[in-house]
Design a protein around this motif. Structure first.
Motif, PDB file in Angstrom:
ATOM      1  N   THR A 206      11.288  11.411  -0.169  1.00  0.00           N
ATOM      2  CA  THR A 206      12.695  11.469  -0.578  1.00  0.00           C
ATOM      3  C   THR A 206      13.545  12.099   0.520  1.00  0.00           C
ATOM      4  N   THR A 207      14.549  11.334   0.964  1.00  0.00           N
ATOM      5  CA  THR A 207      15.424  11.791   2.039  1.00  0.00           C
ATOM      6  C   THR A 207      16.864  11.418   1.674  1.00  0.00           C
ATOM      7  N   GLU A 208      17.773  12.357   1.874  1.00  0.00           N
ATOM      8  CA  GLU A 208      19.182  12.117   1.565  1.00  0.00           C
ATOM      9  C   GLU A 208      19.721  11.013   2.462  1.00  0.00           C
ATOM     10  N   GLY A 209      20.480  10.106   1.875  1.00  0.00           N
ATOM     11  CA  GLY A 209      21.147   9.062   2.649  1.00  0.00           C
ATOM     12  C   GLY A 209      20.258   7.898   3.021  1.00  0.00           C
ATOM     13  N   VAL A 210      19.169   7.690   2.290  1.00  0.00           N
ATOM     14  CA  VAL A 210      18.247   6.588   2.593  1.00  0.00           C
ATOM     15  C   VAL A 210      18.483   5.458   1.599  1.00  0.00           C
ATOM     16  N   GLU A 211      18.538   4.246   2.128  1.00  0.00           N
ATOM     17  CA  GLU A 211      18.801   3.073   1.289  1.00  0.00           C
ATOM     18  C   GLU A 211      17.534   2.533   0.637  1.00  0.00           C
ATOM     19  N   ARG A 212      16.434   2.431   1.419  1.00  0.00           N
ATOM     20  CA  ARG A 212      15.203   1.898   0.837  1.00  0.00           C
ATOM     21  C   ARG A 212      13.999   2.447   1.605  1.00  0.00           C
ATOM     22  N   TYR A 213      12.807   2.252   0.983  1.00  0.00           N
ATOM     23  CA  TYR A 213      11.544   2.774   1.522  1.00  0.00           C
ATOM     24  C   TYR A 213      10.538   1.636   1.601  1.00  0.00           C
ATOM     25  N   GLU A 214       9.725   1.679   2.623  1.00  0.00           N
ATOM     26  CA  GLU A 214       8.574   0.770   2.727  1.00  0.00           C
ATOM     27  C   GLU A 214       7.326   1.593   3.008  1.00  0.00           C
ATOM     28  N   TRP A 215       6.235   1.253   2.296  1.00  0.00           N
ATOM     29  CA  TRP A 215       4.974   1.994   2.434  1.00  0.00           C
ATOM     30  C   TRP A 215       3.910   1.101   3.062  1.00  0.00           C
ATOM     31  N   PHE A 216       3.091   1.706   3.917  1.00  0.00           N
ATOM     32  CA  PHE A 216       2.064   0.951   4.634  1.00  0.00           C
ATOM     33  C   PHE A 216       0.735   1.714   4.567  1.00  0.00           C
ATOM     34  N   GLN A 217      -0.374   0.951   4.638  1.00  0.00           N
ATOM     35  CA  GLN A 217      -1.711   1.526   4.737  1.00  0.00           C
ATOM     36  C   GLN A 217      -2.403   0.954   5.962  1.00  0.00           C
ATOM     37  N   PHE A 218      -3.097   1.840   6.700  1.00  0.00           N
ATOM     38  CA  PHE A 218      -3.761   1.400   7.925  1.00  0.00           C
ATOM     39  C   PHE A 218      -5.029   0.631   7.578  1.00  0.00           C
ATOM     40  N   ASN A 219      -5.177  -0.558   8.220  1.00  0.00           N
ATOM     41  CA  ASN A 219      -6.351  -1.410   8.032  1.00  0.00           C
ATOM     42  C   ASN A 219      -7.281  -1.210   9.219  1.00  0.00           C
ATOM     43  N   GLU A 220      -8.460  -0.653   8.957  1.00  0.00           N
ATOM     44  CA  GLU A 220      -9.408  -0.378  10.034  1.00  0.00           C
ATOM     45  C   GLU A 220      -9.892  -1.661  10.698  1.00  0.00           C
ATOM     46  N   THR A 221      -9.932  -2.758   9.939  1.00  0.00           N
ATOM     47  CA  THR A 221     -10.431  -4.033  10.494  1.00  0.00           C
ATOM     48  C   THR A 221      -9.439  -4.616  11.480  1.00  0.00           C
ATOM     49  N   THR A 222      -8.161  -4.647  11.087  1.00  0.00           N
ATOM     50  CA  THR A 222      -7.136  -5.225  11.966  1.00  0.00           C
ATOM     51  C   THR A 222      -6.564  -4.212  12.934  1.00  0.00           C
ATOM     52  N   ASP A 223      -6.923  -2.930  12.724  1.00  0.00           N
ATOM     53  CA  ASP A 223      -6.430  -1.853  13.570  1.00  0.00           C
ATOM     54  C   ASP A 223      -4.907  -1.810  13.562  1.00  0.00           C
ATOM     55  N   ASP A 224      -4.324  -1.992  12.368  1.00  0.00           N
ATOM     56  CA  ASP A 224      -2.867  -1.986  12.260  1.00  0.00           C
ATOM     57  C   ASP A 224      -2.481  -1.595  10.836  1.00  0.00           C
ATOM     58  N   PHE A 225      -1.220  -1.128  10.684  1.00  0.00           N
ATOM     59  CA  PHE A 225      -0.704  -0.820   9.371  1.00  0.00           C
ATOM     60  C   PHE A 225      -0.287  -2.097   8.668  1.00  0.00           C
ATOM     61  N   GLU A 226      -0.576  -2.184   7.354  1.00  0.00           N
ATOM     62  CA  GLU A 226      -0.182  -3.327   6.532  1.00  0.00           C
ATOM     63  C   GLU A 226       0.666  -2.830   5.380  1.00  0.00           C
ATOM     64  N   ILE A 227       1.741  -3.569   5.092  1.00  0.00           N
ATOM     65  CA  ILE A 227       2.666  -3.150   4.056  1.00  0.00           C
ATOM     66  C   ILE A 227       1.989  -3.186   2.702  1.00  0.00           C
ATOM     67  N   ILE A 228       2.349  -2.221   1.843  1.00  0.00           N
ATOM     68  CA  ILE A 228       1.848  -2.174   0.471  1.00  0.00           C
ATOM     69  C   ILE A 228       2.896  -2.860  -0.395  1.00  0.00           C
ATOM     70  N   ALA A 229       2.519  -3.964  -1.005  1.00  0.00           N
ATOM     71  CA  ALA A 229       3.473  -4.786  -1.749  1.00  0.00           C
ATOM     72  C   ALA A 229       4.015  -4.030  -2.955  1.00  0.00           C
ATOM     73  N   ASN A 230       5.283  -4.266  -3.223  1.00  0.00           N
ATOM     74  CA  ASN A 230       5.964  -3.771  -4.425  1.00  0.00           C
ATOM     75  C   ASN A 230       6.044  -2.240  -4.493  1.00  0.00           C
ATOM     76  N   GLU A 231       5.947  -1.605  -3.368  1.00  0.00           N
ATOM     77  CA  GLU A 231       6.090  -0.143  -3.325  1.00  0.00           C
ATOM     78  C   GLU A 231       7.336   0.174  -2.510  1.00  0.00           C
ATOM     79  N   GLU A 232       8.484   0.376  -3.218  1.00  0.00           N
ATOM     80  CA  GLU A 232       9.751   0.616  -2.544  1.00  0.00           C
ATOM     81  C   GLU A 232      10.405   1.921  -3.001  1.00  0.00           C
ATOM     82  N   ASN A 233       9.690   2.689  -3.810  1.00  0.00           N
ATOM     83  CA  ASN A 233      10.229   3.955  -4.288  1.00  0.00           C
ATOM     84  C   ASN A 233       9.986   5.061  -3.258  1.00  0.00           C
ATOM     85  N   PRO A 234      10.686   6.179  -3.361  1.00  0.00           N
ATOM     86  CA  PRO A 234      10.487   7.271  -2.398  1.00  0.00           C
ATOM     87  C   PRO A 234       9.147   7.986  -2.567  1.00  0.00           C
TER      88      PRO A 234
END
Length: 612
Positions: A206-234
């Motif tokens: 939670t941060t003042e003045g923020v319009e939206r949030y996106e959450w990601f989880q790191f994938n060890e196989t792809t060695d990259d962060f992948e977005i977590i679907a339908n998670e837009e809350n703070p």
């Protein structure tokens, strides 16, 4: 957050639009702050921005007798040194208006991976500085702060009025000063979390003045962060370990900012109660407590490495004062030891267990070097005899003779003469496995075969000397004791001053293997007294002939030398009268003339007593 948004973050902070601090009204929502070269000004907590009127229960608030409208913060040390701050509170953001009483308390230091908000963390032991003075300007001092350490600060609003708090480091120009890390303002998700025995945790971006949030989880196989679907809350609730990232988009500029965090869930380590440890050797002064580690660790998962910490008391566990050298722990007496399993990576700890260190010594003189078996002259064992001692059900026994086990009883009983010279006993403590070995030599003895008596002297030539000699019975060299009749036992075989009459000399084997008594013998002499009362005992006085001495003449006198009676040897004796008149009890005298067995003649005289 990224560096480009840090400026915007600090602008909000310095110019009043930044309201996160007003929301840090409980420890779980504590906010970061730092104080560089500039004065830091932020709103206090009050009824307009906080619903928390008093400090939460649980922490030790030290000197703060009350905690009205608490504001919680944490700071991280960037450079090692002393930190000294001025804290003031006033009505207006620019320092104008009324000045308000401000109070504070500081706890620490903590590691970044610790949970700062537990009651154990916010304890009296961790209080660094505190003030409850009625001052509008307070000095907060943190000595010897080390880089990377974290401190928790609580600032209260005693007058409960809306206003602003000013924080300024006052010793930043000194050589011994440290500094706080303003970079922690980027970490909206806070430090990495290592969770012990918990099923889930919630991230709050939670941060003042923020319009939206996106959450990601790191994938060890792809060695990259992948977005977590339908998670837009703070906030994001997690149940799985991993690396997570949040991207926030500011509602004015659309600027994206991000923060990462690592979450690790750990099972709470398990500590099993181990078997007690035992010291068998009385000369052993230390014990290796780590030998119990394998049993204590049994049952833990392989998700991380574990270590076992040992403690002398339960209080030492609370104080985190573990035994420094458990592999050589000094032990002087039986005692309890406490243990706790700790995850090396997570720092998670188990419930404590305790076990005993026992000293299990069998008495050193439990079995003597020599043991006696008593037999009769025909070599039959006298009654039932045994060696050893029953120490109780916790012990096992093994008797070994000539390489063979002959008994497993506590006491080795003999019903016949043993045909071996030595026997070994192994005593084992069933609880500890400690054992000790004894060997004893078997000594077989009997009573003397005979007791021979040799008589020297006489009652008229200075007294008798009786020499006794015990003829050795069965067994090796032993010692005998002697006594005359029923008298006291003595080491000497020579007896003197025996009264005339019948006697025997007995000899006994010193280890209690029986008594042999001589034939009865008679010592001739003069009676020391007589009692003429017609009771049949000592009614007359006389001296009898023997093979050694022949009485020739025997006279009795009163104390004045008057002849009372001339006696015939082996006659009836004197009955205590004179011319038919009873004489009084008194001392009387006699004179005897005698001839010895070797043909020499002699005489002797002394007194005796008439008793009535």
């Amino acid at each position: 957050m990224k560096q480009e948004s840090l400026l915007l973050f600090c602008i909000f902070f310095l110019y009043g639009s930044f309201s996160v601090f007003g929301q840090g009204s409980s420890c779980e929502s504590l906010d970061p702050f730092c104080a560089g070269d500039e004065e830091l000004v932020f709103p206090n907590s009050n009824s307009t921005n906080s619903s928390i009127v008093n400090g939460e229960p649980g922490p030790d608030y030290g000197c703060l007798l009350s905690q009205p409208y608490p504001a919680w913060f944490y700071l991280q040390v960037e450079e090692t040194g002393n930190l000294r701050f001025n804290i003031s509170q006033f009505q207006n953001e620019n320092g104008g208006g009324s000045q308000y009483d401000v109070d504070f308390i500081v706890w620490g230091p903590f590691e970044r991976t610790e949970d700062y908000c537990t009651d154990d963390s916010l304890s009296e032991l961790n209080i660094v500085d505190c003030s409850y003075e009625p001052d509008t300007v307070e000095q907060m001092y943190i000595p010897n702060a080390e880089a990377g350490q974290v401190y928790v600060v609580l600032i209260t609003n005693y007058e409960e009025l809306p206003g602003f708090i000013s924080l300024r480091q006052t010793n930043s120009d000194q050589a011994t000063s440290g500094s706080t890390d303003c970079g922690i303002l980027d970490e909206v998700l806070g430090p990495d979390r290592f969770l012990c025995g918990e099923d889930e945790t919630t991230l709050d971006a939670t941060t003042e003045g923020v319009e939206r949030y996106e959450w990601f989880q790191f994938n060890e196989t792809t060695d990259d962060f992948e977005i977590i679907a339908n998670e837009e809350n703070p906030t994001l609730t997690l149940t799985d370990s991993g690396r997570y990232k949040v991207i926030v988009y500011e509602n004015i500029t659309g600027q994206a900012d991000e923060d990462e965090i690592e979450i690790k869930f750990y099972n709470e380590p398990v500590a099993n109660v181990p078997d007690d440890l035992y010291i068998c050797d009385p000369n052993q002064t230390t014990i290796d407590l780590t030998s119990a580690s394998a049993q204590i660790l049994n049952g833990n998962t392989s998700e991380e490495d574990y270590r076992v910490n040992f403690y002398e008391t339960a209080q030492d566990i609370e104080d985190e004062n573990s035994i420094s050298n458990p592999s050589a722990f000094p032990v002087e007496e039986s005692r309890e030891i406490f243990a706790q399993v700790e995850g090396v990576e997570s720092g998670c700890v188990s419930q404590e267990v305790f076990f005993s260190v026992e000293l299990t010594f069998v008495p050193e003189n439990f079995l003597p070097e020599e043991s006696v078996v008593c037999v009769d002259l025909d070599r039959t064992v006298l009654a039932q005899q045994g060696i050893g001692e029953d120490l109780g059900a916790d012990y096992e026994y093994e008797w070994i003779a000539e390489g063979n086990t002959i008994s497993t009883e506590a006491v080795l009983n003999f019903t016949e003469t043993p045909n071996f010279n030595n026997v070994t006993l192994i005593v084992t403590d069933n609880r500890s496995g400690c054992n000790i070995e004894f060997t004893t030599a078997l000594l077989v003895y009997s009573r003397p075969e005979n007791v021979l008596v040799e008589i020297e002297g006489s009652d008229f030539t200075g007294g008798y000397i009786i020499n006794a000699e015990a003829t050795k019975g069965i067994g090796g060299e032993t010692t005998y004791e002697y006594r005359a009749d029923n008298g006291a036992w003595q080491e000497s075989a020579v007896f003197r001053n025996l009264d005339p009459g019948y006697h025997t000399i007995s000899a006994r084997e010193i280890n209690g293997c029986g008594i042999t008594t001589s034939e009865e013998f008679y010592l001739v002499g003069y009676p020391r007294f007589f009692t003429p009362n017609s009771d049949g005992y000592n009614d007359t006085w006389n001296i009898e002939n023997t093979a050694e001495i022949q009485i020739k003449k025997l006279y009795v006198f009163d104390r004045y030398g008057k002849l009372i009676k001339e006696l015939t040897p082996n006659g009836e004796g004197w009955d205590g009268t004179y011319n038919g008149r009873t004489l009084p009890a008194d001392d009387y005298w006699f004179r005897v003339e005698f001839e010895m067995q070797n043909g020499t003649s002699d005489h002797y005289g002394t007194n005796f007593t008439l008793k009535r």
